[in-house]
Design a protein around this motif. Structure first.
Motif, PDB file in Angstrom:
ATOM      1  N   UNK A  50       0.835  -1.201   0.000  1.00  0.00           N
ATOM      2  CA  UNK A  50       0.000   0.000   0.000  1.00  0.00           C
ATOM      3  C   UNK A  50       0.873   1.255   0.000  1.00  0.00           C
ATOM      4  N   UNK A  51       1.970   1.222   0.758  1.00  0.00           N
ATOM      5  CA  UNK A  51       2.884   2.361   0.797  1.00  0.00           C
ATOM      6  C   UNK A  51       3.562   2.555  -0.562  1.00  0.00           C
ATOM      7  N   UNK A  52       3.995   1.475  -1.174  1.00  0.00           N
ATOM      8  CA  UNK A  52       4.620   1.567  -2.487  1.00  0.00           C
ATOM      9  C   UNK A  52       3.653   2.155  -3.507  1.00  0.00           C
ATOM     10  N   UNK A  53       2.424   1.689  -3.491  1.00  0.00           N
ATOM     11  CA  UNK A  53       1.418   2.209  -4.415  1.00  0.00           C
ATOM     12  C   UNK A  53       1.175   3.695  -4.163  1.00  0.00           C
ATOM     13  N   UNK A  57       1.706   6.794  -6.720  1.00  0.00           N
ATOM     14  CA  UNK A  57       0.584   7.664  -7.083  1.00  0.00           C
ATOM     15  C   UNK A  57       0.887   9.134  -6.804  1.00  0.00           C
ATOM     16  N   UNK A  58       1.625   9.391  -5.729  1.00  0.00           N
ATOM     17  CA  UNK A  58       1.946  10.765  -5.342  1.00  0.00           C
ATOM     18  C   UNK A  58       3.281  11.249  -5.926  1.00  0.00           C
ATOM     19  N   UNK A 151      -2.704   7.328   7.306  1.00  0.00           N
ATOM     20  CA  UNK A 151      -1.365   6.798   7.598  1.00  0.00           C
ATOM     21  C   UNK A 151      -0.447   6.922   6.389  1.00  0.00           C
ATOM     22  N   UNK A 152      -0.949   6.557   5.235  1.00  0.00           N
ATOM     23  CA  UNK A 152      -0.131   6.577   4.027  1.00  0.00           C
ATOM     24  C   UNK A 152       0.205   7.996   3.602  1.00  0.00           C
TER      25      UNK A 152
END
Length: 171
Positions: A50-53, A57-58, A151-152
């Protein structure tokens, strides 16, 4: 794991491959030079994907993500090496579990020990995760999703610094 990024190649299961206690930044080509990395994020489990995604994305290119695949016995040598790879970065632990239920309580002191004893420079990691709570989950899917997004966003935010750990980043 049901995340689309959680895949392995057939070569990953060959006899030449071994278990890795830590997995270094898997996509260094997406990042600035190690000296320009502002934050190194340690995590374990599905939050990595999820963090990698979110990082992609950002379009974040100055935050490295390192996975701890083995928590105990703690990989002191590998953690110390990963921290030293990013000399100007702050170190953060990311988890989706509440503060009193995930690995944070176990890893925080060990990250400090690894860096103090092996790098001769103690690093106190920051914490990004849910607040301590009695329940293991939020109880509502919408609340869980909102908290996960928070969190992300926080772990990659330039507005959040270790010395401002109590500050909430609105979503």
């Amino acid at each position: 794991l049901r995340h689309k990024l959680a895949v392995s190649s057939i070569e990953d299961f060959s006899p030449e491959r071994r278990f890795q206690r830590t997995i270094s930044e898997a996509h260094p080509e997406e990042l600035v030079d190690p000296e320009k990395i502002r934050r190194v994020v340690f995590c374990t489990g599905k939050i990595y994907y999820e963090a990698l995604q979110q990082r992609r994305e950002d379009n974040i290119d100055d935050v490295a993500i390192v996975r701890l695949e083995q928590i105990s016995p703690f990989p002191f040598d590998r953690v110390a090496r990963e921290v030293s790879n990013y000399p100007n970065a702050e170190t953060v632990w990311l988890q989706e579990e509440p503060k009193n239920q995930g690995a944070w309580v176990y890893v925080s002191d060990r990250i400090q020990t690894a860096t103090r004893e092996l790098n001769s420079k103690e690093v106190r990691p920051g914490y990004v995760g849910r607040d301590a709570m009695a329940a293991t989950a939020e109880g509502y899917g919408a609340v869980h999703t909102r908290e996960q997004v928070r969190l992300l966003k926080k772990v990659f935010s330039k507005d959040w610094k270790l010395n401002e750990m109590a500050r909430k980043i609105p979503v």
